[in-house]
Design a protein around this motif. Sequence first.
Motif, PDB file in Angstrom:
ATOM      1  N   ARG A   6      38.304  36.498  44.212  1.00  9.08           N
ATOM      2  CA  ARG A   6      38.375  36.922  42.805  1.00  9.08           C
ATOM      3  C   ARG A   6      39.224  38.177  42.757  1.00  9.08           C
ATOM      4  O   ARG A   6      38.850  39.203  43.336  1.00  9.08           O
ATOM      5  CB  ARG A   6      36.978  37.192  42.248  1.00  9.08           C
ATOM      6  N   ASN A   7      40.363  38.091  42.124  1.00  7.77           N
ATOM      7  CA  ASN A   7      41.274  39.222  42.039  1.00  7.77           C
ATOM      8  C   ASN A   7      40.649  40.316  41.172  1.00  7.77           C
ATOM      9  O   ASN A   7      40.402  40.112  39.979  1.00  7.77           O
ATOM     10  CB  ASN A   7      42.605  38.755  41.436  1.00  7.77           C
ATOM     11  N   VAL A   8      40.409  41.490  41.759  1.00 11.37           N
ATOM     12  CA  VAL A   8      39.733  42.561  41.004  1.00 11.37           C
ATOM     13  C   VAL A   8      40.634  43.139  39.909  1.00 11.37           C
ATOM     14  O   VAL A   8      40.147  43.852  39.028  1.00 11.37           O
ATOM     15  CB  VAL A   8      39.222  43.689  41.933  1.00 11.37           C
ATOM     16  N   PHE A   9      41.940  42.827  39.962  1.00 22.00           N
ATOM     17  CA  PHE A   9      42.848  43.283  38.909  1.00 22.00           C
ATOM     18  C   PHE A   9      43.427  42.106  38.122  1.00 22.00           C
ATOM     19  O   PHE A   9      44.556  42.157  37.637  1.00 22.00           O
ATOM     20  CB  PHE A   9      43.965  44.147  39.502  1.00 22.00           C
ATOM     21  N   ALA A  10      42.618  41.072  37.967  1.00 24.67           N
ATOM     22  CA  ALA A  10      43.050  39.917  37.173  1.00 24.67           C
ATOM     23  C   ALA A  10      43.282  40.292  35.711  1.00 24.67           C
ATOM     24  O   ALA A  10      43.993  39.586  34.988  1.00 24.67           O
ATOM     25  CB  ALA A  10      42.010  38.805  37.267  1.00 24.67           C
ATOM     26  N   ASP A  11      42.690  41.397  35.262  1.00 20.48           N
ATOM     27  CA  ASP A  11      42.869  41.823  33.865  1.00 20.48           C
ATOM     28  C   ASP A  11      44.168  42.599  33.644  1.00 20.48           C
ATOM     29  O   ASP A  11      44.504  42.946  32.510  1.00 20.48           O
ATOM     30  CB  ASP A  11      41.678  42.670  33.417  1.00 20.48           C
ATOM     31  N   LEU A  12      44.916  42.855  34.720  1.00 19.30           N
ATOM     32  CA  LEU A  12      46.227  43.494  34.596  1.00 19.30           C
ATOM     33  C   LEU A  12      47.220  42.431  34.130  1.00 19.30           C
ATOM     34  O   LEU A  12      47.503  41.471  34.848  1.00 19.30           O
ATOM     35  CB  LEU A  12      46.649  44.076  35.952  1.00 19.30           C
ATOM     36  N   ASP A  13      47.744  42.575  32.919  1.00 20.91           N
ATOM     37  CA  ASP A  13      48.541  41.524  32.293  1.00 20.91           C
ATOM     38  C   ASP A  13      49.998  41.541  32.762  1.00 20.91           C
ATOM     39  O   ASP A  13      50.936  41.624  31.965  1.00 20.91           O
ATOM     40  CB  ASP A  13      48.469  41.658  30.769  1.00 20.91           C
ATOM     41  N   LYS A  14      50.161  41.472  34.066  1.00 20.95           N
ATOM     42  CA  LYS A  14      51.487  41.425  34.691  1.00 20.95           C
ATOM     43  C   LYS A  14      51.368  40.612  35.973  1.00 20.95           C
ATOM     44  O   LYS A  14      50.275  40.409  36.497  1.00 20.95           O
ATOM     45  CB  LYS A  14      51.978  42.837  35.054  1.00 20.95           C
ATOM     46  N   SER A  15      52.518  40.171  36.487  1.00 26.87           N
ATOM     47  CA  SER A  15      52.495  39.543  37.817  1.00 26.87           C
ATOM     48  C   SER A  15      52.168  40.600  38.863  1.00 26.87           C
ATOM     49  O   SER A  15      51.339  40.384  39.749  1.00 26.87           O
ATOM     50  CB  SER A  15      53.853  38.903  38.130  1.00 26.87           C
ATOM     51  N   PHE A  16      52.835  41.743  38.763  1.00 20.43           N
ATOM     52  CA  PHE A  16      52.578  42.895  39.626  1.00 20.43           C
ATOM     53  C   PHE A  16      52.623  44.142  38.764  1.00 20.43           C
ATOM     54  O   PHE A  16      53.395  44.221  37.800  1.00 20.43           O
ATOM     55  CB  PHE A  16      53.633  43.012  40.732  1.00 20.43           C
ATOM     56  N   GLY A  17      51.784  45.106  39.102  1.00 14.97           N
ATOM     57  CA  GLY A  17      51.775  46.343  38.340  1.00 14.97           C
ATOM     58  C   GLY A  17      51.003  47.426  39.063  1.00 14.97           C
ATOM     59  O   GLY A  17      50.402  47.197  40.125  1.00 14.97           O
ATOM     60  N   ASP A  18      51.015  48.633  38.484  1.00 13.22           N
ATOM     61  CA  ASP A  18      50.344  49.787  39.094  1.00 13.22           C
ATOM     62  C   ASP A  18      48.905  49.915  38.626  1.00 13.22           C
ATOM     63  O   ASP A  18      48.587  49.653  37.461  1.00 13.22           O
ATOM     64  CB  ASP A  18      51.105  51.072  38.750  1.00 13.22           C
ATOM     65  N   ALA A  19      48.041  50.325  39.548  1.00 10.81           N
ATOM     66  CA  ALA A  19      46.633  50.625  39.242  1.00 10.81           C
ATOM     67  C   ALA A  19      46.277  51.943  39.918  1.00 10.81           C
ATOM     68  O   ALA A  19      46.833  52.284  40.963  1.00 10.81           O
ATOM     69  CB  ALA A  19      45.730  49.503  39.750  1.00 10.81           C
ATOM     70  N   SER A  20      45.353  52.676  39.332  1.00  8.27           N
ATOM     71  CA  SER A  20      44.941  53.943  39.935  1.00  8.27           C
ATOM     72  C   SER A  20      44.030  53.679  41.133  1.00  8.27           C
ATOM     73  O   SER A  20      43.336  52.656  41.186  1.00  8.27           O
ATOM     74  CB  SER A  20      44.201  54.801  38.911  1.00  8.27           C
ATOM     75  N   TRP A  21      44.042  54.587  42.083  1.00  4.51           N
ATOM     76  CA  TRP A  21      43.156  54.441  43.245  1.00  4.51           C
ATOM     77  C   TRP A  21      41.697  54.553  42.821  1.00  4.51           C
ATOM     78  O   TRP A  21      40.825  53.916  43.419  1.00  4.51           O
ATOM     79  CB  TRP A  21      43.492  55.486  44.302  1.00  4.51           C
ATOM     80  N   GLU A  22      41.433  55.320  41.762  1.00  3.18           N
ATOM     81  CA  GLU A  22      40.061  55.424  41.259  1.00  3.18           C
ATOM     82  C   GLU A  22      39.561  54.059  40.782  1.00  3.18           C
ATOM     83  O   GLU A  22      38.395  53.703  40.998  1.00  3.18           O
ATOM     84  CB  GLU A  22      39.989  56.441  40.119  1.00  3.18           C
ATOM     85  N   SER A  23      40.451  53.285  40.157  1.00  2.49           N
ATOM     86  CA  SER A  23      40.034  51.958  39.687  1.00  2.49           C
ATOM     87  C   SER A  23      39.819  51.004  40.854  1.00  2.49           C
ATOM     88  O   SER A  23      38.973  50.115  40.778  1.00  2.49           O
ATOM     89  CB  SER A  23      41.056  51.396  38.705  1.00  2.49           C
ATOM     90  N   VAL A  24      40.552  51.200  41.939  1.00  7.14           N
ATOM     91  CA  VAL A  24      40.313  50.394  43.151  1.00  7.14           C
ATOM     92  C   VAL A  24      38.903  50.671  43.672  1.00  7.14           C
ATOM     93  O   VAL A  24      38.150  49.748  44.012  1.00  7.14           O
ATOM     94  CB  VAL A  24      41.356  50.704  44.244  1.00  7.14           C
ATOM     95  N   VAL A  25      38.552  51.950  43.699  1.00 13.47           N
ATOM     96  CA  VAL A  25      37.205  52.342  44.167  1.00 13.47           C
ATOM     97  C   VAL A  25      36.139  51.739  43.249  1.00 13.47           C
ATOM     98  O   VAL A  25      35.146  51.167  43.720  1.00 13.47           O
ATOM     99  CB  VAL A  25      37.071  53.877  44.204  1.00 13.47           C
ATOM    100  N   ASP A  26      36.344  51.853  41.943  1.00 11.84           N
ATOM    101  CA  ASP A  26      35.357  51.372  40.974  1.00 11.84           C
ATOM    102  C   ASP A  26      35.118  49.867  41.072  1.00 11.84           C
ATOM    103  O   ASP A  26      34.013  49.383  40.824  1.00 11.84           O
ATOM    104  CB  ASP A  26      35.805  51.707  39.543  1.00 11.84           C
ATOM    105  N   ARG A  27      36.153  49.115  41.471  1.00 17.64           N
ATOM    106  CA  ARG A  27      36.053  47.652  41.464  1.00 17.64           C
ATOM    107  C   ARG A  27      35.546  47.070  42.789  1.00 17.64           C
ATOM    108  O   ARG A  27      35.352  45.872  42.902  1.00 17.64           O
ATOM    109  CB  ARG A  27      37.393  47.046  41.049  1.00 17.64           C
TER     110      ARG A  27
END
Length: 327
Positions: free
Chosen positions: A242-263
């Motif tokens: 399950r892609n934890v950034f499936a809600d990112l509406d792009k093929s590829f994009g930037d996410a914060s490291w804090e959001s990586v921790v949260d997910r």
Amino acid sequence: MPRPIRAHIRVLIAAALLAPLAACSSTSSSSGGSEAKPGSKTQGFPYTVTNCGVKTTYEAPPKRAVTMNQHATEVMLELGLKDHLAGTAYLDDKVLPKYAKAYADTPVLAKEYPSYEKLLAANPDYVYGGYASAFLAGEGRSRGALAKSGIESRLNVEGCAKRAVSMDDVYKEVREVGSTFGVRPRADKWVAAAKGELSATAKKLKSRKPLPVFVYDSGDKTAFTAGGRGIGNDIIERAGGRNVFADLDKSFGDASWESVVDRKPEVIVILDYGGTTVAQKKKRLLDDPVLADVPAIKHKRFAVLPLSDAVVGVRAPAAVSKLADQL
């Protein structure tokens, strides 16, 4: 290949006999096309397709194609179209061993994208780009500029998608390229095999609970990752993740490291390409104190895919099985 020439009408009977034949041989469809038989120059053509908003009618298969980006090149080589290649450019990683000899016989125009002048020097009649960057107007390689030079073009469907792409788009990509070059039966055969491979993987994963997965492409201040719009998301889901950034509406994009921790991803998929090695990417993640409590980091759970596996191309079905084994 020219359209059938209408016979000079001398008698009504001749016209009645020739009209149906002309109609049959000039029918075109975005999903039609078939491999021409020896001695036949019209089967499957004219062929009309609308690709990323550009409608093109092919009277015959292109003879001198240039591919820009590896996944475009590999679609061509998988379909046995080496003899139609006048050049190629921009590898992300190594071509598959099965394509190595054919690739070695193909002129490499540039390590990355060739200049417009160098592209024209290859005398192409068709340019096939994998990413939208292959046709950057600012670098003179827009599809419009190519058309003015009499050169047809195609952009991989992922490069212009307005919605999430899936394996159906992979099938579409291969079939449309196959039809463009008059080898639709080869494309259909590949699609049938791909569907069989995916079905076999799905059966093996029937009872597996999806694991939360974070894709690490690159990045330091932020994480460049796979979003929900690209084929990577579909690959992850089919592989039991399950892609934890499936809600990112792009093929590829930037996410914060804090959001990586949260997910709280339990597995990190590292994309292998370019000058930064997998070992270097792992070290960057493992040494970051911000990520210390992320389950995947704590348990050192990593999977690896070449970047070419995670785009719309002929590797995508096999990438599902490859990732499933690692998850």
